[in-house]
Design a protein around this motif. Structure first.
Motif, short mmCIF file in Angstrom:
data_model
loop_
_atom_site.label_atom_id
_atom_site.label_comp_id
_atom_site.label_asym_id
_atom_site.label_seq_id
_atom_site.Cartn_x
_atom_site.Cartn_y
_atom_site.Cartn_z
N CYS A 100 30.25 20.39 40.51
CA CYS A 100 29.33 21.08 39.60
C CYS A 100 29.79 22.52 39.37
CB CYS A 100 27.91 21.06 40.16
SG CYS A 100 27.18 19.43 40.14
N PRO A 101 30.78 22.70 38.47
CA PRO A 101 31.28 24.07 38.24
C PRO A 101 30.25 25.00 37.60
CG PRO A 101 32.30 22.53 36.71
CD PRO A 101 31.53 21.71 37.70
N LEU A 102 29.19 24.44 37.01
CA LEU A 102 28.17 25.30 36.38
C LEU A 102 26.90 25.40 37.24
CD1 LEU A 102 28.50 24.27 32.61
CD2 LEU A 102 29.47 26.26 33.77
N LEU A 103 27.08 25.21 38.56
CA LEU A 103 25.93 25.35 39.47
C LEU A 103 25.36 26.76 39.41
CD1 LEU A 103 24.49 23.44 41.44
CD2 LEU A 103 25.99 24.28 43.25
N ASN A 104 26.20 27.74 39.04
CA ASN A 104 25.71 29.12 39.00
C ASN A 104 24.72 29.35 37.85
OD1 ASN A 104 27.62 28.95 36.98
ND2 ASN A 104 28.36 31.04 37.26
N ILE A 105 24.69 28.43 36.87
CA ILE A 105 23.64 28.54 35.85
C ILE A 105 22.65 27.38 36.02
CG2 ILE A 105 24.91 29.92 34.17
CD1 ILE A 105 25.24 27.18 32.59
N SER A 106 22.52 26.89 37.24
CA SER A 106 21.53 25.86 37.60
C SER A 106 21.79 24.53 36.90
CB SER A 106 20.09 26.32 37.27
OG SER A 106 19.92 27.67 37.53
N TYR A 107 23.06 24.18 36.69
CA TYR A 107 23.38 22.95 35.97
C TYR A 107 24.25 22.07 36.85
CZ TYR A 107 24.99 19.88 32.18
OH TYR A 107 25.26 18.80 31.38
N LEU A 128 28.45 43.66 51.77
CA LEU A 128 29.61 42.85 51.40
C LEU A 128 29.43 42.35 49.97
CD1 LEU A 128 30.18 40.70 54.64
CD2 LEU A 128 31.27 42.86 53.99
N VAL A 129 30.55 42.22 49.24
CA VAL A 129 30.49 41.82 47.83
C VAL A 129 31.25 40.51 47.62
CG1 VAL A 129 30.25 44.20 47.05
CG2 VAL A 129 32.53 43.20 47.23
N ASP A 130 31.01 39.86 46.47
CA ASP A 130 31.67 38.58 46.20
C ASP A 130 32.75 38.71 45.13
OD1 ASP A 130 30.17 38.93 43.91
OD2 ASP A 130 29.38 36.89 43.87
N ARG A 131 33.11 39.94 44.74
CA ARG A 131 34.09 40.16 43.67
C ARG A 131 34.59 41.60 43.77
NH1 ARG A 131 30.31 38.94 39.01
NH2 ARG A 131 29.77 37.38 40.55
N ALA A 132 35.68 41.90 43.08
CA ALA A 132 36.19 43.27 43.07
C ALA A 132 35.30 44.13 42.19
CB ALA A 132 37.62 43.27 42.53
N ILE A 133 34.72 45.18 42.77
CA ILE A 133 33.88 46.10 41.99
C ILE A 133 34.16 47.52 42.45
CG2 ILE A 133 32.02 44.47 41.51
CD1 ILE A 133 30.46 45.65 43.79
N GLY A 134 33.54 48.49 41.77
CA GLY A 134 33.63 49.87 42.20
C GLY A 134 32.38 50.23 42.98
N GLY A 135 32.52 51.19 43.88
CA GLY A 135 31.35 51.61 44.64
C GLY A 135 31.58 52.91 45.37
N ILE A 184 26.35 38.69 33.45
CA ILE A 184 27.10 38.41 34.68
C ILE A 184 26.13 38.06 35.80
CG2 ILE A 184 29.10 39.81 34.08
CD1 ILE A 184 26.95 41.28 36.63
N LYS A 185 26.65 37.27 36.74
CA LYS A 185 25.82 36.82 37.85
C LYS A 185 26.65 36.86 39.12
CE LYS A 185 22.66 33.11 38.97
NZ LYS A 185 21.72 32.22 38.32
N GLY A 186 26.12 37.39 40.18
CA GLY A 186 26.88 37.45 41.43
C GLY A 186 25.96 37.75 42.59
N LYS A 187 26.59 37.97 43.75
CA LYS A 187 25.80 38.21 44.95
C LYS A 187 26.40 39.35 45.75
CE LYS A 187 24.47 33.40 45.72
NZ LYS A 187 24.71 32.20 46.52
N TYR A 188 25.55 40.07 46.45
CA TYR A 188 26.03 40.92 47.52
C TYR A 188 25.10 40.76 48.72
CZ TYR A 188 22.64 44.44 45.80
OH TYR A 188 21.51 45.09 45.41
N PHE A 189 25.55 41.22 49.87
CA PHE A 189 24.90 40.91 51.14
C PHE A 189 24.71 42.20 51.93
CE2 PHE A 189 27.41 37.46 49.53
CZ PHE A 189 26.64 36.33 49.73
#
Lengths: 195, 285
Positions: free
Chosen positions: A67-74, B193-200, B243-248
């Motif tokens: 499910c490569p589009l799991l990040n958009i709940s699909y 902690l981050v899930d991608r390269a960002i600035g901070g 964009i969508k991502g996570k940090y911890f």
């Protein structure tokens, strides 16, 4: 079965403009296309490998989907299979060299679900209602990616605890609940102002 | 009754009912307790003038003021509680959505952000940051990873090997973050902690900020030759990128955060791989 397209895409994506996102838009689109081609190629390798590893009883090899589009709940397999009365097999692979205990979440369209491990023991699970904003993001992006909204309606995220050995996999079976066993529905409430 | 508590395990997060904001972080196992706030703000991009023509763009970060993002309408939060995890959903603006998760078996908070399309109808490019504030006295010092390797000490407005003259108070203290950033005050350490390269950076003592999304309206004339204003189009309707991502986030007693940063930092970049198949009835595989 190879992973050369993925290797090429990842190599190209190490350019400093790719890492920082300072590339031109048409270059960003090219990175996306190459990563997608790499993903599609690698998905077949993963599916074939898992099929080989899980085929321990000499049965016909199972075909796995991701499910490569799991990040958009699909996630079509989890959304459709359960509503058609079948069970969903979830294989979880751990690419690291230590045991992992994590909670995974998949979208489902039914509200009575039971999760079992490979020995048939019930695994603790929890249903979380899908919010309007998550559905809005899902619908907007599915229109962009697929050209149409999804055929299925998701209602919940099903969360359950998995335990996966180092560099190995665990298998879980998700089914419509039978009498006496079902996921715990989250209690949900909204705080607004002081109410 | 003035707070909402989430977390079924050792970690508890408290939110103030009035304002709906994160207010306190408590770990019952190691007795860590800290006042914590989390918010969003943005820097507007400098457009360049005759006297100072260098505009803020893809390569060059030159902020032209910082603006906090206030909640549109009434502050509200939706809380979901259960045996495995608790979630807090917040929607500070129509284009920022955030879910904070606390898992029963984990001692960190996971924050999932969805940001965009960044509005530009006011004619200003924006660089969106989130800030995590504590009362820790960190003495201008913070630590960022070095392209995934050692965490290196950074001192605000200072370089170890030359006399720095600060001309950009914000950008001059920004560093690339691939794994994470932390601050410490001799008693506790706050790690992100981050899930991608960002600035901070850590622009103020006890604070960590992460730049999560950018949409700018000027080319900085440093080679890219294009404005950083990416869009996604469907049926000729083009919108700014979402964009969508996570940090911890985690707070440890001093000296105890490194193990978490190393192990969970590795796990973030090596997620569990899920694969699905169907099964008829009790035909067990």
């Amino acid at each position: 079965l190879k992973t050369e397209k993925l290797a090429n895409a990842l190599a190209i994506a190490q350019h400093h403009d790719a890492v920082t996102g300072t590339e031109r838009q048409h270059v960003a689109a090219d990175y996306t296309m190459r990563l997608h081609m790499g993903y599609v190629e690698a998905e077949k390798v993963i599916s074939s490998s898992l099929s080989s590893m899980t085929n321990t009883h000499g049965k016909t090899e199972t075909s796995y989907e991701q499910c490569p589009l799991l990040n958009i709940s699909y996630c079509p397999p989890s959304e459709t299979l359960l509503s058609n009365g079948k069970s969903l097999v979830v294989v979880v692979y751990n690419p690291l060299g230590w045991n992992r205990e994590e909670v995974i979440q998949i979208p489902v369209s039914i509200d009575e679900v039971i999760v079992q491990d490979f020995k048939g023991r019930e695994v603790e699970s929890q249903l979380l209602p899908v919010t309007k904003s998550s559905l809005s993001i899902r619908n907007d992006h599915l229109k962009a990616y697929l050209g149409k909204p999804s055929d299925t309606v998701i209602k919940y995220w099903l969360a359950f605890q998995v335990s996966v050995p180092p560099l190995g996999f665990s298998t879980y079976v998700v089914s419509g609940a039978r009498a006496g066993a079902r996921s715990v529905m989250s209690s949900a409430f909204t705080v607004q102002g002081e109410v | 009754n003035s707070t909402v508590e989430i977390g079924e395990g050792n970690l508890k997060l408290l939110y103030s009912v009035d304002g709906g904001k994160l207010s306190q972080y408590i770990n019952r196992r190691n007795s860590v307790s800290a006042v914590v706030e989390q918010s969003y703000s943005y820097y507007t991009g400098f457009s360049g003038t005759d006297e100072d023509p260098q505009a803020s763009g893809a390569y060059v970060f030159r902020s032209n003021g910082s603006f906090s993002i206030k909640s549109e309408g009434k502050d509200s939060l939706t809380v979901m509680k259960g045996p495995l995890l608790d979630e807090v959903h917040q929607h500070p603006t129509s284009w920022i959505h955030q879910i904070t998760r606390v898992y029963k078996g984990k001692e960190h908070a996971e924050i999932e952000f969805t940001i965009g399309p960044i509005p530009i109808d006011d004619g200003a490019g924006k660089e969106i940051v989130t800030q995590i504030k504590t009362t820790m006295n960190t003495n201008g010092t913070f630590y960022t990873d070095s392209n995934g390797r050692d965490f290196i000490k950074r001192i605000r407005d200072h370089r170890a090997d030359w006399d720095l003259e600060v001309s950009q108070a914000i950008a001059g203290n920004y560093y690339p973050i691939n794994v994470g950033v932390y601050v410490e005050d001799g008693k506790k350490e706050l790690s992100v902690l981050v899930d991608r390269a960002i600035g901070g950076s850590s622009i103020m003592d006890g604070q960590i900020e992460l730049m999560l999304h950018r949409r700018l309206l000027h080319d900085d004339s440093r080679g890219v030759g294009e404005v950083l204003n990416e869009t996604v189009c469907a049926f000729d309707d083009c919108k700014g990128l979402v964009i969508k991502g996570k940090y911890f986030i985690r707070i440890d007693p001093i000296g105890e955060g490194a193990k978490w940063r190393r192990s969970v930092g590795q796990e973030i970049y090596s997620p569990l791989i899920l694969a699905f198949a169907e099964q008829d009835g009790d035909d067990w595989m």
